[in-house]
Design an enzyme around this catalytic site. Structure first.
Site, PDB file in Angstrom:
ATOM      1  N   HIS A 105      55.647 -98.945  -4.735  1.00  0.00           N
ATOM      2  CA  HIS A 105      56.367 -99.198  -5.898  1.00  0.00           C
ATOM      3  C   HIS A 105      57.975 -99.483  -5.724  1.00  0.00           C
ATOM      4  O   HIS A 105      58.469-100.039  -6.557  1.00  0.00           O
ATOM      5  CB  HIS A 105      56.574 -97.329  -6.512  1.00  0.00           C
ATOM      6  CG  HIS A 105      55.652 -97.128  -7.577  1.00  0.00           C
ATOM      7  ND1 HIS A 105      54.254 -97.025  -7.164  1.00  0.00           N
ATOM      8  CD2 HIS A 105      55.541 -97.125  -8.926  1.00  0.00           C
ATOM      9  CE1 HIS A 105      53.624 -96.663  -8.276  1.00  0.00           C
ATOM     10  NE2 HIS A 105      54.427 -96.681  -9.332  1.00  0.00           N
ATOM     11  N   LYS A 165      48.717 -86.303  -9.470  1.00  0.00           N
ATOM     12  CA  LYS A 165      48.789 -85.022  -9.513  1.00  0.00           C
ATOM     13  C   LYS A 165      50.142 -84.468  -9.264  1.00  0.00           C
ATOM     14  O   LYS A 165      50.823 -84.836  -8.835  1.00  0.00           O
ATOM     15  CB  LYS A 165      47.736 -84.281  -8.320  1.00  0.00           C
ATOM     16  CG  LYS A 165      48.318 -84.524  -6.848  1.00  0.00           C
ATOM     17  CD  LYS A 165      47.373 -83.975  -5.743  1.00  0.00           C
ATOM     18  CE  LYS A 165      48.013 -83.959  -4.508  1.00  0.00           C
ATOM     19  NZ  LYS A 165      47.247 -83.708  -3.347  1.00  0.00           N
TER      20      LYS A 165
END
Length: 184
Positions: free
Chosen positions: A37, A102
């Site tokens: 990212h 999550k």
């Protein structure tokens, strides 16, 4: 009841999903964690093209283990999503429609989800070996030097997920907590 959906995701699909829905996802999903990212955002900052077109796509926050002989991929359980929170809004604004991970997301990410009619899916932590059975192919498409954190193109079939945050910002973590507290 489980809803079967396929990538690429469109607003027609995402707007039908609600926090708490059980999903079986099929199609192409890309993997990326924090190191990847960071590189994607650096490319954008430099005015360069990304190594993938993220419009309508889903990114799975995962760093799979190496595959054993005869397997497509190793264990592929979700990574804690907040590590991508500083990057996610920009990618969502560029057309990313789904994220799989999550844990909770921050308010800026939730605002970007709502603004872009996107979805945050939860995968079951600790179930990486089971999830890997849904992955039919895996190909590194960028940042091979990152090893497990390289960007991969996965083909998935009936990957079990839960909608955590829907296009309206409804958040299963908050809904579940509220319902539990009201029940006691």
């Amino acid at each position: 009841m489980e809803k079967k959906i396929s990538t690429p995701l469109t607003e027609e699909i995402t707007k039908t999903l609600r926090a708490g829905d059980s999903i079986l996802l099929s199609g192409i999903v890309y993997t990326a964690r924090d190191a990847a990212h960071g590189r994607l955002i650096n490319l954008l900052d430099e005015g360069k093209e990304l190594p993938l077109n993220i419009n309508g796509e889903v990114i799975y926050y995962v760093g799979p283990t190496p595959e054993k002989p005869g397997e497509v991929i190793g264990s592929a359980g979700p990574t804690t999503s907040y590590r991508m929170d500083s990057y996610a809004p920009r990618l969502l604004d560029l057309g990313l429609k789904g994220m799989i991970g999550k844990g909770a997301r921050d308010e800026e990410v939730i605002s970007a989800i709502k603004r872009n009619n996107a979805i945050y899916f939860g995968a079951i932590g600790g179930a990486g070996a089971l999830i890997s059975k849904c992955i039919k192919s895996s190909e590194v498409i960028a940042y091979d030097d990152l090893g497990a954190e390289a960007i991969r193109k996965l083909e998935v079939k009936d990957m079990p997920l839960v909608v955590i945050i829907d296009t309206e910002g409804n958040n299963l973590y908050e809904i579940g907590k509220k319902e539990y507290l009201e029940s006691i």
